[in-house]
Design an enzyme around this catalytic site. Structure first.
Site, PDB file in Angstrom:
ATOM      1  N   ARG A  52      38.035  46.905  27.930  1.00 44.88           N
ATOM      2  CA  ARG A  52      37.849  45.446  27.865  1.00 44.88           C
ATOM      3  C   ARG A  52      38.246  44.908  26.490  1.00 44.88           C
ATOM      4  NH1 ARG A  52      32.022  43.086  29.422  1.00 44.88           N
ATOM      5  NH2 ARG A  52      31.519  43.856  27.352  1.00 44.88           N
ATOM      6  N   LYS A 151      36.196  38.552  25.465  1.00 47.03           N
ATOM      7  CA  LYS A 151      34.975  38.663  24.657  1.00 47.03           C
ATOM      8  C   LYS A 151      35.365  38.388  23.210  1.00 47.03           C
ATOM      9  CE  LYS A 151      30.743  41.408  24.402  1.00 47.03           C
ATOM     10  NZ  LYS A 151      29.813  40.311  24.650  1.00 47.03           N
ATOM     11  N   GLU A 184      26.988  32.159  34.403  1.00 46.00           N
ATOM     12  CA  GLU A 184      26.256  33.300  33.833  1.00 46.00           C
ATOM     13  C   GLU A 184      25.253  32.759  32.829  1.00 46.00           C
ATOM     14  OE1 GLU A 184      28.895  35.787  31.476  1.00 46.00           O
ATOM     15  OE2 GLU A 184      29.995  34.043  30.759  1.00 46.00           O
TER      16      GLU A 184
HETATM   17  N1  PMP Z   1      28.073  37.433  29.663  1.00 43.04           N
HETATM   18  C1  PMP Z   1      28.154  37.178  28.351  1.00 43.04           C
HETATM   19  C2  PMP Z   1      28.495  35.810  27.902  1.00 43.04           C
HETATM   20  C3  PMP Z   1      27.925  38.200  27.414  1.00 43.04           C
HETATM   21  O1  PMP Z   1      28.013  37.959  26.114  1.00 43.04           O
HETATM   22  C4  PMP Z   1      27.613  39.496  27.877  1.00 43.04           C
HETATM   23  C5  PMP Z   1      27.426  40.626  26.910  1.00 43.04           C
HETATM   24  N2  PMP Z   1      26.276  40.507  26.148  1.00 43.04           N
HETATM   25  C6  PMP Z   1      27.492  39.705  29.263  1.00 43.04           C
HETATM   26  C7  PMP Z   1      27.762  38.651  30.120  1.00 43.04           C
HETATM   27  C8  PMP Z   1      27.144  41.049  29.828  1.00 43.04           C
HETATM   28  O2  PMP Z   1      28.220  41.938  29.637  1.00 43.04           O
HETATM   29  P1  PMP Z   1      27.982  43.491  29.439  1.00 43.04           P
HETATM   30  O3  PMP Z   1      27.223  43.964  30.620  1.00 43.04           O
HETATM   31  O4  PMP Z   1      29.346  44.062  29.370  1.00 43.04           O
HETATM   32  O5  PMP Z   1      27.217  43.654  28.179  1.00 43.04           O
END
Ligand code: PMP
Length: 286
Positions: A52, A151, A184
C-alpha cells in the site's frame, strides 16, 4: 538505550532523528505513511502495508529510493533493534527538503523514517463496552480531489472530523462521503452486522482500503459469516444489529451508539465479539 529510529538507512537515537524544516512533508503534508502492528515480535501484514505504501507513492509521484524488499528488511530490522515485542511501527516517506514552493522538481532526497514504539489508542474498557460516536459535519475528502485510498501525510480532513468528535465528547467520528453515504471513521474503517450479514462500504465510497478491514472480511468468510461490500447510509448504521470499527491501531472495537441512537441493544454484539477474538488469535499467531 534510547529508542533507535531508522532514518535513511541509518539508525539514530530518537532525539537525533530530525528532518529539515524545508521538508515538503512538513511544509505541505507532501508524503505518505503506514501504521503497522507488531505482535509477539512479528510485524503483522507487513507485505500488505509495504504494497500500500508503494501504491500511495505511485499515486503522488514519489519515487521511494529503496525497493519494497529493502523497505521490508528495514522495518524488520528497526523492530528487532528496539527489541519490540508488542507495539506499533510508523513508516513515513516524505518528499524531502525543497524550496518554499510547490514544485517537486526542486525537492531532493526523500526522507525515509521508521519508528518502532508502543501504542495505546483506546482504554481497555471500551473494547468491552463499546464506543459512542457521532457523525462529523466534515465530509471525507472527495476522491477526485484527493483520494482517501492514498495514505498521505495530509490528514487535515480526518483531523477536522476528529475535532468534532472530541468536542462532542467522543473518541471517534463517522465521516460521510460527498454523496452523503457512509465512508469511514477518522482513522478506522466501519462495519455493521444486519441479520447475520457483515456489511462495509466499498472502496469507491472514498475510503482507505484498510489492511485490518481486509483481514476481518477474510476471517468472517472463514467463519461462514456472509460479507457484503455495499453502499451504506446513516440509517443503515442506526438500524444495524451491531457495529464495529477496524484499524491497525484500534484493531476491532465495538460501536454501541451513533448520534445518540443505540445500535442494536446498545451492547457489543456476538458477531463483533467473535470477530474480535478471531482477529486477536490470528494476529498473535496462536
Ligand atoms: N481509515 C483511515 C482514514 C485510516 O487512517 C486508517 C488507518 N489508521 C484506516 C482506515 C484503517 O486502515 P488499516 O486497517 O490499514 O490500519
Amino acid at each position: 538505550m534510547s529508542l533507535q529510529v531508522y532514518l535513511n538507512g541509518q539508525f539514530v537515537d530518537k532525539e537525533q532523528a530530525t528532518v529539515s524544516v524545508y521538508d515538503h512533508g512538513l511544509l505541505y503534508g507532501d508524503g505518505i505513511f503506514e501504521g503497522i502492528r507488531v505482535y509477539n515480535g512479528r510485524v503483522f501484514m507487513l507485505a500488505e502495508h509495504v504494497e500500500r505504501l508503494y501504491e500511495s507513492a505511485l499515486a503522488i509521484r514519489l519515487q521511494i529510493p529503496i525497493s519494497p524488499d529493502e523497505m521490508t528488511a528495514a522495518v524488520e530490522e528497526t523492530v528487532a533493534r528496539n527489541g519490540l515485542k508488542q507495539g506499533y511501527v510508523r513508516l513515513v516517506v516524505t518528499r524531502g527538503a525543497g524550496t518554499l514552493g510547490l514544485d517537486i522538481r526542486r525537492t531532493s532526497n526523500p526522507q525515509i523514517i521508521i519508528i518502532a514504539d508502543t501504542i495505546t489508542l483506546y482504554p481497555e474498557e471500551l473494547y468491552e463496552n463499546g464506543l459512542e460516536i457521532i457523525t462529523a459535519s466534515t465530509i471525507r475528502n472527495h476522491p477526485v480531489a484527493l483520494s482517501p485510498r492514498i495514505k498521505s501525510l495530509n490528514y487535515l480532513n480526518n483531523i477536522l472530523a476528529k475535532i468534532e468528535a472530541t468536542d462532542a465528547g467522543c473518541l471517534e467520528a463517522l465521516m460521510l462521503n460527498h454523496r452523503g453515504e457512509v465512508a469511514e471513521c477518522t482513522g478506522d474503517n466501519i462495519f455493521i452486522v444486519k441479520r447475520g450479514v457483515l456489511k462495509t462500504p466499498t472502496t469507491d465510497a472514498g475510503i482507505l482500503e484498510g489492511v485490518t478491514r481486509n483481514v476481518v472480511m477474510e476471517l468472517a468468510r472463514k467463519a461462514n459469516v456472509p460479507v457484503v461490500e455495499c453502499t451504506l447510509d446513516r440509517h443503515d448504521i442506526y438500524t444495524a444489529d451491531e457495529c464495529f470499527l477496524t484499524g491497525t491501531a484500534a484493531e476491532v472495537i465495538p460501536v454501541v451508539k451513533l448520534d445518540g441512537r443505540p445500535i442494536g441493544d446498545g451492547q457489543p454484539g456476538p458477531v463483533t465479539r467473535d470477530l474480535r477474538e478471531r482477529f486477536q488469535t490470528f494476529a498473535n499467531g496462536d
